[in-house]
Design a protein around this motif. Sequence first.
Motif, PDB file in Angstrom:
ATOM      1  N   GLN A  87       0.856  -1.206   0.000  1.00  0.00           N
ATOM      2  CA  GLN A  87       0.000   0.000   0.000  1.00  0.00           C
ATOM      3  C   GLN A  87       0.881   1.242   0.000  1.00  0.00           C
ATOM      4  O   GLN A  87       0.612   2.223  -0.675  1.00  0.00           O
ATOM      5  N   GLY A  88       1.967   1.164   0.786  1.00  0.00           N
ATOM      6  CA  GLY A  88       2.931   2.277   0.868  1.00  0.00           C
ATOM      7  C   GLY A  88       3.556   2.575  -0.498  1.00  0.00           C
ATOM      8  O   GLY A  88       3.785   3.728  -0.845  1.00  0.00           O
ATOM      9  N   ILE A  89       3.804   1.502  -1.284  1.00  0.00           N
ATOM     10  CA  ILE A  89       4.359   1.705  -2.637  1.00  0.00           C
ATOM     11  C   ILE A  89       3.342   2.505  -3.464  1.00  0.00           C
ATOM     12  O   ILE A  89       3.683   3.504  -4.093  1.00  0.00           O
ATOM     13  N   ASP A  90       2.076   2.067  -3.408  1.00  0.00           N
ATOM     14  CA  ASP A  90       1.034   2.756  -4.196  1.00  0.00           C
ATOM     15  C   ASP A  90       0.894   4.209  -3.763  1.00  0.00           C
ATOM     16  O   ASP A  90       0.637   5.089  -4.570  1.00  0.00           O
ATOM     17  N   GLN A  91       1.051   4.450  -2.457  1.00  0.00           N
ATOM     18  CA  GLN A  91       0.879   5.819  -1.944  1.00  0.00           C
ATOM     19  C   GLN A  91       2.137   6.662  -2.118  1.00  0.00           C
ATOM     20  O   GLN A  91       2.139   7.845  -1.804  1.00  0.00           O
ATOM     21  N   GLY A  92       3.214   6.051  -2.557  1.00  0.00           N
ATOM     22  CA  GLY A  92       4.461   6.800  -2.777  1.00  0.00           C
ATOM     23  C   GLY A  92       5.122   7.263  -1.488  1.00  0.00           C
ATOM     24  O   GLY A  92       5.777   8.310  -1.468  1.00  0.00           O
ATOM     25  N   ILE A  93       4.983   6.478  -0.399  1.00  0.00           N
ATOM     26  CA  ILE A  93       5.559   6.942   0.868  1.00  0.00           C
ATOM     27  C   ILE A  93       7.030   6.536   1.044  1.00  0.00           C
ATOM     28  O   ILE A  93       7.667   6.938   1.998  1.00  0.00           O
ATOM     29  N   TRP A  94       7.572   5.743   0.106  1.00  0.00           N
ATOM     30  CA  TRP A  94       8.976   5.304   0.256  1.00  0.00           C
ATOM     31  C   TRP A  94       9.904   6.179  -0.585  1.00  0.00           C
ATOM     32  O   TRP A  94       9.652   6.418  -1.759  1.00  0.00           O
ATOM     33  N   ALA A  95      10.982   6.654   0.041  1.00  0.00           N
ATOM     34  CA  ALA A  95      12.002   7.404  -0.699  1.00  0.00           C
ATOM     35  C   ALA A  95      12.720   6.443  -1.629  1.00  0.00           C
ATOM     36  O   ALA A  95      13.182   6.811  -2.706  1.00  0.00           O
ATOM     37  N   GLU A  96      12.834   5.204  -1.189  1.00  0.00           N
ATOM     38  CA  GLU A  96      13.375   4.107  -1.991  1.00  0.00           C
ATOM     39  C   GLU A  96      12.841   2.839  -1.377  1.00  0.00           C
ATOM     40  O   GLU A  96      12.539   2.798  -0.195  1.00  0.00           O
ATOM     41  N   TRP A  97      12.727   1.802  -2.188  1.00  0.00           N
ATOM     42  CA  TRP A  97      12.358   0.495  -1.636  1.00  0.00           C
ATOM     43  C   TRP A  97      12.939  -0.588  -2.537  1.00  0.00           C
ATOM     44  O   TRP A  97      13.269  -0.331  -3.703  1.00  0.00           O
ATOM     45  N   ALA A  98      13.097  -1.773  -1.978  1.00  0.00           N
ATOM     46  CA  ALA A  98      13.660  -2.873  -2.765  1.00  0.00           C
ATOM     47  C   ALA A  98      13.229  -4.200  -2.170  1.00  0.00           C
ATOM     48  O   ALA A  98      12.827  -4.275  -0.994  1.00  0.00           O
ATOM     49  N   HIS A 136      16.549 -10.480  -0.526  1.00  0.00           N
ATOM     50  CA  HIS A 136      16.386 -11.828   0.045  1.00  0.00           C
ATOM     51  C   HIS A 136      14.905 -12.186   0.216  1.00  0.00           C
ATOM     52  O   HIS A 136      14.480 -12.617   1.288  1.00  0.00           O
ATOM     53  N   ASP A 137      14.102 -11.910  -0.806  1.00  0.00           N
ATOM     54  CA  ASP A 137      12.667 -12.241  -0.842  1.00  0.00           C
ATOM     55  C   ASP A 137      11.801 -11.487   0.161  1.00  0.00           C
ATOM     56  O   ASP A 137      10.684 -11.926   0.470  1.00  0.00           O
ATOM     57  N   GLU A 138      12.286 -10.401   0.708  1.00  0.00           N
ATOM     58  CA  GLU A 138      11.452  -9.568   1.594  1.00  0.00           C
ATOM     59  C   GLU A 138      11.545  -8.122   1.104  1.00  0.00           C
ATOM     60  O   GLU A 138      12.496  -7.753   0.428  1.00  0.00           O
ATOM     61  N   TYR A 139      10.528  -7.311   1.484  1.00  0.00           N
ATOM     62  CA  TYR A 139      10.558  -5.907   1.106  1.00  0.00           C
ATOM     63  C   TYR A 139      11.245  -5.069   2.189  1.00  0.00           C
ATOM     64  O   TYR A 139      11.070  -5.334   3.393  1.00  0.00           O
ATOM     65  N   TYR A 140      11.969  -4.059   1.739  1.00  0.00           N
ATOM     66  CA  TYR A 140      12.615  -3.107   2.655  1.00  0.00           C
ATOM     67  C   TYR A 140      12.412  -1.715   2.079  1.00  0.00           C
ATOM     68  O   TYR A 140      12.549  -1.529   0.855  1.00  0.00           O
ATOM     69  N   GLY A 141      12.138  -0.724   2.912  1.00  0.00           N
ATOM     70  CA  GLY A 141      11.949   0.623   2.379  1.00  0.00           C
ATOM     71  C   GLY A 141      12.269   1.713   3.387  1.00  0.00           C
ATOM     72  O   GLY A 141      12.235   1.504   4.598  1.00  0.00           O
ATOM     73  N   THR A 142      12.600   2.883   2.835  1.00  0.00           N
ATOM     74  CA  THR A 142      12.951   4.061   3.645  1.00  0.00           C
ATOM     75  C   THR A 142      11.829   5.086   3.556  1.00  0.00           C
ATOM     76  O   THR A 142      11.376   5.407   2.450  1.00  0.00           O
ATOM     77  N   SER A 143      11.421   5.611   4.696  1.00  0.00           N
ATOM     78  CA  SER A 143      10.347   6.608   4.715  1.00  0.00           C
ATOM     79  C   SER A 143      10.804   7.930   4.095  1.00  0.00           C
ATOM     80  O   SER A 143      11.790   8.523   4.534  1.00  0.00           O
ATOM     81  N   ALA A 144      10.053   8.376   3.068  1.00  0.00           N
ATOM     82  CA  ALA A 144      10.379   9.646   2.411  1.00  0.00           C
ATOM     83  C   ALA A 144      10.171  10.816   3.380  1.00  0.00           C
ATOM     84  O   ALA A 144      10.950  11.771   3.392  1.00  0.00           O
ATOM     85  N   ASP A 145       9.146  10.723   4.224  1.00  0.00           N
ATOM     86  CA  ASP A 145       8.859  11.809   5.195  1.00  0.00           C
ATOM     87  C   ASP A 145      10.008  11.990   6.173  1.00  0.00           C
ATOM     88  O   ASP A 145      10.419  13.100   6.476  1.00  0.00           O
TER      89      ASP A 145
END
Length: 197
Positions: free
Chosen positions: A73-84, A87-96
């Motif tokens: 949902q965060g990807i759709d809302q554009g809340i990640w400054a970057e994400w990847a 190892h088969d899991e999602y990781y992301g940094t908060s843009a805010d």
Amino acid sequence: MTKEKNKESKDVKQGCLFVISAPSGAGKTTLCSVLLERFDDIAYSVSHTTRKPRPGEKDEVDYFFISEETFTQGIDQGIWAEWAEVHDEYYGTSADFLESNISNGNDIILDIDVQGAEQILAKYPDVITIFIMPPSLDALRERLESRGTDSNDVIETRMKNAEKEMAKKSIYRHIIVNDRLEKAKEELIGIFEKYRK
Ligand code: 5GP
């Protein structure tokens, strides 16, 4: 805007952004804690992840442990400054988190993988990027095995990933080989002292 106001806003110190990447087992966690002890006014960006906490890890301290649904949902809302996906899991940094610290003049450390570093470089070309290398792939395997936290399959995935990440080390401004911890600590602290205003 008046001339005075314009001057004032130009003088506001912007925070300095540091990205540190390393293959799993290269000693990045230890080196990041050294930095946070040495520079207690640096903001550490706590990432969000869908992976499960390891024994001893605390929510909101080591990571924000969230569900895959919340992450996507965060990807759709554009809340990640970057994400990847690592190892088969999602990781992301908060843009805010990033934006508010940069505009408040706080220096920030992001402990993220190479895919994330590429995205941050595209958005913030002045970012200071540091790659921590293990002395060799054999030494990395030894460290992963002696840590005893991962199964053989996980270790194999991490080794494959390490080779891929090391092949991209040239995108980083600084490379530190962690063959001796004391030397690596000094080099890292030296880089931070050079850039911090
Ligand atoms: P671990 O699961 O071992 O804590 O981390 C696995 C990898 O994910 C490490 O290389 C770490 O740097 C990376 N990582 C942690 N947080 C983030 C993040 O927010 N974004 C990206 N792209 N990678 C991250």
